[in-house]
Design a protein around this motif. Structure first.
Motif, PDB file in Angstrom:
ATOM      1  N   SER A  44       0.832  -1.196   0.000  1.00 32.49           N
ATOM      2  CA  SER A  44       0.000   0.000   0.000  1.00 32.49           C
ATOM      3  C   SER A  44       0.873   1.255   0.000  1.00 32.49           C
ATOM      4  CB  SER A  44      -0.906   0.014   1.242  1.00 32.49           C
ATOM      5  OG  SER A  44      -0.118   0.154   2.416  1.00 32.49           O
ATOM      6  N   TYR A  45       0.250   2.373  -0.251  1.00 36.82           N
ATOM      7  CA  TYR A  45       0.962   3.662  -0.228  1.00 36.82           C
ATOM      8  C   TYR A  45       1.579   3.895   1.145  1.00 36.82           C
ATOM      9  CZ  TYR A  45       1.644   8.740  -0.317  1.00 36.82           C
ATOM     10  OH  TYR A  45       2.182   9.990  -0.226  1.00 36.82           O
ATOM     11  N   GLU A  46       0.820   3.544   2.188  1.00 37.76           N
ATOM     12  CA  GLU A  46       1.320   3.715   3.557  1.00 37.76           C
ATOM     13  C   GLU A  46       2.537   2.828   3.821  1.00 37.76           C
ATOM     14  OE1 GLU A  46      -1.832   3.229   2.726  1.00 37.76           O
ATOM     15  OE2 GLU A  46      -2.661   5.224   3.208  1.00 37.76           O
ATOM     16  N   GLU A  47       2.521   1.598   3.268  1.00 36.74           N
ATOM     17  CA  GLU A  47       3.653   0.697   3.471  1.00 36.74           C
ATOM     18  C   GLU A  47       4.904   1.212   2.780  1.00 36.74           C
ATOM     19  OE1 GLU A  47       2.151  -3.829   4.050  1.00 36.74           O
ATOM     20  OE2 GLU A  47       1.499  -2.877   2.187  1.00 36.74           O
ATOM     21  N   TYR A  48       4.767   1.733   1.579  1.00 38.46           N
ATOM     22  CA  TYR A  48       5.925   2.300   0.881  1.00 38.46           C
ATOM     23  C   TYR A  48       6.546   3.430   1.705  1.00 38.46           C
ATOM     24  CZ  TYR A  48       5.182  -0.186  -3.540  1.00 38.46           C
ATOM     25  OH  TYR A  48       5.078  -1.156  -4.505  1.00 38.46           O
ATOM     26  N   ASN A  49       5.692   4.292   2.253  1.00 36.76           N
ATOM     27  CA  ASN A  49       6.198   5.387   3.077  1.00 36.76           C
ATOM     28  C   ASN A  49       6.874   4.866   4.335  1.00 36.76           C
ATOM     29  OD1 ASN A  49       5.400   7.443   1.378  1.00 36.76           O
ATOM     30  ND2 ASN A  49       3.420   7.735   2.372  1.00 36.76           N
ATOM     31  N   LEU A  50       6.301   3.821   4.906  1.00 36.20           N
ATOM     32  CA  LEU A  50       6.866   3.234   6.131  1.00 36.20           C
ATOM     33  C   LEU A  50       8.241   2.642   5.868  1.00 36.20           C
ATOM     34  CD1 LEU A  50       6.089   2.588   9.125  1.00 36.20           C
ATOM     35  CD2 LEU A  50       5.440   0.328   8.303  1.00 36.20           C
ATOM     36  N   PHE A  51       8.389   1.953   4.737  1.00 31.37           N
ATOM     37  CA  PHE A  51       9.688   1.371   4.386  1.00 31.37           C
ATOM     38  C   PHE A  51      10.760   2.454   4.326  1.00 31.37           C
ATOM     39  CE2 PHE A  51       7.385  -2.183   1.871  1.00 31.37           C
ATOM     40  CZ  PHE A  51       7.222  -2.912   3.039  1.00 31.37           C
ATOM     41  N   SER A  52      10.435   3.568   3.685  1.00 35.00           N
ATOM     42  CA  SER A  52      11.416   4.649   3.531  1.00 35.00           C
ATOM     43  C   SER A  52      11.728   5.318   4.867  1.00 35.00           C
ATOM     44  CB  SER A  52      10.899   5.695   2.543  1.00 35.00           C
ATOM     45  OG  SER A  52      10.799   5.156   1.238  1.00 35.00           O
ATOM     46  N   GLU A  53      10.693   5.582   5.649  1.00 39.10           N
ATOM     47  CA  GLU A  53      10.875   6.344   6.886  1.00 39.10           C
ATOM     48  C   GLU A  53      11.491   5.503   7.998  1.00 39.10           C
ATOM     49  OE1 GLU A  53       7.079   7.914   7.869  1.00 39.10           O
ATOM     50  OE2 GLU A  53       6.913   9.109   6.032  1.00 39.10           O
TER      51      GLU A  53
ATOM     52  N   SER B 271      12.370   4.333  -2.557  1.00 40.35           N
ATOM     53  CA  SER B 271      11.301   5.122  -3.193  1.00 40.35           C
ATOM     54  C   SER B 271      10.964   4.632  -4.590  1.00 40.35           C
ATOM     55  CB  SER B 271      11.706   6.598  -3.248  1.00 40.35           C
ATOM     56  OG  SER B 271      12.914   6.757  -3.983  1.00 40.35           O
ATOM     57  N   ALA B 272      11.858   3.814  -5.181  1.00 40.43           N
ATOM     58  CA  ALA B 272      11.637   3.327  -6.550  1.00 40.43           C
ATOM     59  C   ALA B 272      10.941   1.969  -6.590  1.00 40.43           C
ATOM     60  CB  ALA B 272      12.972   3.243  -7.293  1.00 40.43           C
ATOM     61  N   LEU B 273      10.688   1.364  -5.446  1.00 40.30           N
ATOM     62  CA  LEU B 273      10.090   0.023  -5.428  1.00 40.30           C
ATOM     63  C   LEU B 273       8.747  -0.023  -6.145  1.00 40.30           C
ATOM     64  CD1 LEU B 273      10.833  -1.249  -1.810  1.00 40.30           C
ATOM     65  CD2 LEU B 273      11.762  -2.155  -3.938  1.00 40.30           C
ATOM     66  N   SER B 274       7.969   1.037  -6.009  1.00 37.66           N
ATOM     67  CA  SER B 274       6.632   1.041  -6.612  1.00 37.66           C
ATOM     68  C   SER B 274       6.692   1.072  -8.136  1.00 37.66           C
ATOM     69  CB  SER B 274       5.826   2.240  -6.109  1.00 37.66           C
ATOM     70  OG  SER B 274       6.475   3.456  -6.445  1.00 37.66           O
ATOM     71  N   ASN B 275       7.869   1.373  -8.711  1.00 34.37           N
ATOM     72  CA  ASN B 275       8.010   1.430 -10.169  1.00 34.37           C
ATOM     73  C   ASN B 275       8.480   0.114 -10.771  1.00 34.37           C
ATOM     74  OD1 ASN B 275       7.415   4.217 -10.052  1.00 34.37           O
ATOM     75  ND2 ASN B 275       9.568   4.714  -9.701  1.00 34.37           N
ATOM     76  N   LEU B 276       8.849  -0.852  -9.923  1.00 36.07           N
ATOM     77  CA  LEU B 276       9.431  -2.094 -10.420  1.00 36.07           C
ATOM     78  C   LEU B 276       8.363  -3.055 -10.936  1.00 36.07           C
ATOM     79  CD1 LEU B 276      12.190  -2.827  -7.742  1.00 36.07           C
ATOM     80  CD2 LEU B 276      12.367  -1.564  -9.890  1.00 36.07           C
ATOM     81  N   CYS B 277       8.768  -3.828 -11.923  1.00 39.06           N
ATOM     82  CA  CYS B 277       7.876  -4.825 -12.527  1.00 39.06           C
ATOM     83  C   CYS B 277       8.609  -6.161 -12.593  1.00 39.06           C
ATOM     84  CB  CYS B 277       7.465  -4.369 -13.923  1.00 39.06           C
ATOM     85  SG  CYS B 277       6.440  -5.557 -14.818  1.00 39.06           S
ATOM     86  N   LEU B 278       7.960  -7.214 -12.159  1.00 38.90           N
ATOM     87  CA  LEU B 278       8.530  -8.564 -12.201  1.00 38.90           C
ATOM     88  C   LEU B 278       7.864  -9.349 -13.325  1.00 38.90           C
ATOM     89  CD1 LEU B 278      10.162 -10.973 -10.917  1.00 38.90           C
ATOM     90  CD2 LEU B 278       8.099 -11.439  -9.591  1.00 38.90           C
ATOM     91  N   ARG B 279       8.686  -9.931 -14.195  1.00 39.16           N
ATOM     92  CA  ARG B 279       8.148 -10.750 -15.282  1.00 39.16           C
ATOM     93  C   ARG B 279       8.522 -12.205 -15.067  1.00 39.16           C
ATOM     94  NH1 ARG B 279       8.720  -9.924 -21.815  1.00 39.16           N
ATOM     95  NH2 ARG B 279       7.398  -8.154 -21.285  1.00 39.16           N
ATOM     96  N   ILE B 280       7.537 -13.093 -15.205  1.00 39.27           N
ATOM     97  CA  ILE B 280       7.764 -14.543 -15.155  1.00 39.27           C
ATOM     98  C   ILE B 280       7.360 -15.119 -16.510  1.00 39.27           C
ATOM     99  CG2 ILE B 280       7.126 -16.723 -14.064  1.00 39.27           C
ATOM    100  CD1 ILE B 280       6.570 -15.216 -11.496  1.00 39.27           C
ATOM    101  N   ASN B 281       8.326 -15.717 -17.204  1.00 39.62           N
ATOM    102  CA  ASN B 281       8.062 -16.348 -18.503  1.00 39.62           C
ATOM    103  C   ASN B 281       7.646 -17.809 -18.297  1.00 39.62           C
ATOM    104  OD1 ASN B 281       8.887 -14.077 -20.163  1.00 39.62           O
ATOM    105  ND2 ASN B 281      10.955 -14.530 -19.484  1.00 39.62           N
ATOM    106  N   TYR B 282       6.756 -18.289 -19.136  1.00 44.33           N
ATOM    107  CA  TYR B 282       6.293 -19.656 -19.018  1.00 44.33           C
ATOM    108  C   TYR B 282       5.739 -20.145 -20.360  1.00 44.33           C
ATOM    109  CZ  TYR B 282       2.078 -16.832 -18.257  1.00 44.33           C
ATOM    110  OH  TYR B 282       1.089 -15.896 -18.372  1.00 44.33           O
ATOM    111  N   THR B 283       5.471 -21.432 -20.415  1.00 44.82           N
ATOM    112  CA  THR B 283       4.837 -22.034 -21.574  1.00 44.82           C
ATOM    113  C   THR B 283       3.564 -22.732 -21.110  1.00 44.82           C
ATOM    114  OG1 THR B 283       6.967 -22.440 -22.649  1.00 44.82           O
ATOM    115  CG2 THR B 283       5.068 -23.705 -23.459  1.00 44.82           C
ATOM    116  N   LEU B 284       2.442 -22.338 -21.645  1.00 49.08           N
ATOM    117  CA  LEU B 284       1.182 -22.930 -21.250  1.00 49.08           C
ATOM    118  C   LEU B 284       1.001 -24.285 -21.919  1.00 49.08           C
ATOM    119  CD1 LEU B 284      -1.293 -19.885 -21.392  1.00 49.08           C
ATOM    120  CD2 LEU B 284      -0.227 -20.919 -19.373  1.00 49.08           C
TER     121      LEU B 284
END
Length: 256
Positions: A133-142, A239-252
């Motif tokens: 959450s927004y509050e958690e991101y702020n808590l991590f930084s502070e 402060s940049a954590l909220s901008n990160l994207c994790l990609r998982i590749n797979y074959t269905l």
């Protein structure tokens, strides 16, 4: 396929152990220590005194690795000798082990598939972002620090296992359970003196999403566990954590 379906499908193949761990640091020097595999620890005594002396509740915990039970005529006996160990007619009974005061602890935030939210997916890959959450991101930084080291879940576990095997010590590394003091599993962990007593905290601390590493040995004189360089770790600004994207590749594959 809905978002929860893709998460459930992925769990079948990769499980729900942390994909990676987050270690927050107040300065870049400390973050580089983590990259070099130098994990800074503090002992149980430190966390208790942090609240007792500096009134730092949250990072400090007066009842760190202790069981506090409301007592009404409680007696504690040794099963083997029937010796009376403790008696409390009223008030509170605190169960703790003196040796635990010097036991070192290293704290992480663990991130599993359940801690991610789906951004997009198709037949080839799925992309996720943190579900904080927004509050958690702020808590991590502070509260925790300006820098964050992202560590491969498999790499850190393998390194810790190898380190503890080399120095021939038992250890525990797992998810902290946030439970009330009289939770039966928590009570049993303390009454039986198992290493899993290190993995319990009160519900008020659940925002920390903590995983912790603790060993049977006393804390190293310089506080560091030197487990070896972490090749798959990376430093980012918190402060940049909220901008990160994790990609998982797979074959269905079609099910029969």
């Amino acid at each position: 396929m809905v978002d929860m379906d893709i998460i459930s499908e992925l769990k079948e193949y990769i499980g729900n152990n942390p994909l990676f761990y987050l270690k927050f640091c107040r300065c870049l020097e400390y973050a580089n220590d983590i990259l070099n595999g130098n994990l800074y620890s503090n002992n149980v005594k430190y966390f208790r005194e942090l609240e007792e002396k500096e009134h730092e509740h949250g990072q400090g915990d007066l009842h760190e690795v202790a069981l506090l039970a409301k007592s009404e005529n409680i007696t504690l006996y040794d099963n083997n000798t029937n010796e009376l160990i403790a008696y409390s007619p009223t008030g509170f009974l605190e169960v703790k082990f003196n040796d635990d005061l010097l036991r070192p602890i290293v704290c992480f935030v663990g991130v599993t598939l359940d801690d991610l939210k789906v951004k997009t997916y198709n037949e080839h890959f799925a992309e996720f972002e943190f579900a904080f959450s927004y509050e958690e991101y702020n808590l991590f930084s502070e509260k925790f620090g300006e820098y964050c080291v992202i560590i491969s879940g498999k790499e850190i576990i393998d390194k810790i296992k190898e380190y503890c095997a080399n120095i021939k010590t038992d250890f525990v590394f797992g998810k902290v359970t946030y439970s009330i003091q009289n939770d039966i599993d928590r009570v049993n962990a303390f009454m039986n003196g198992t290493k899993y007593r290190f993995l319990y905290k009160d519900p008020e601390f659940s925002y920390q999403r903590e995983y912790r590493f603790a060993t049977k040995l006393e804390m190293p004189s310089d506080h560091f566990f030197r487990i070896g360089p972490l090749a798959d770790a990376k430093i980012v600004q918190t402060s940049a954590l909220s901008n990160l994207c994790l990609r998982i590749n797979y074959t269905l594959e079609e099910k029969d």
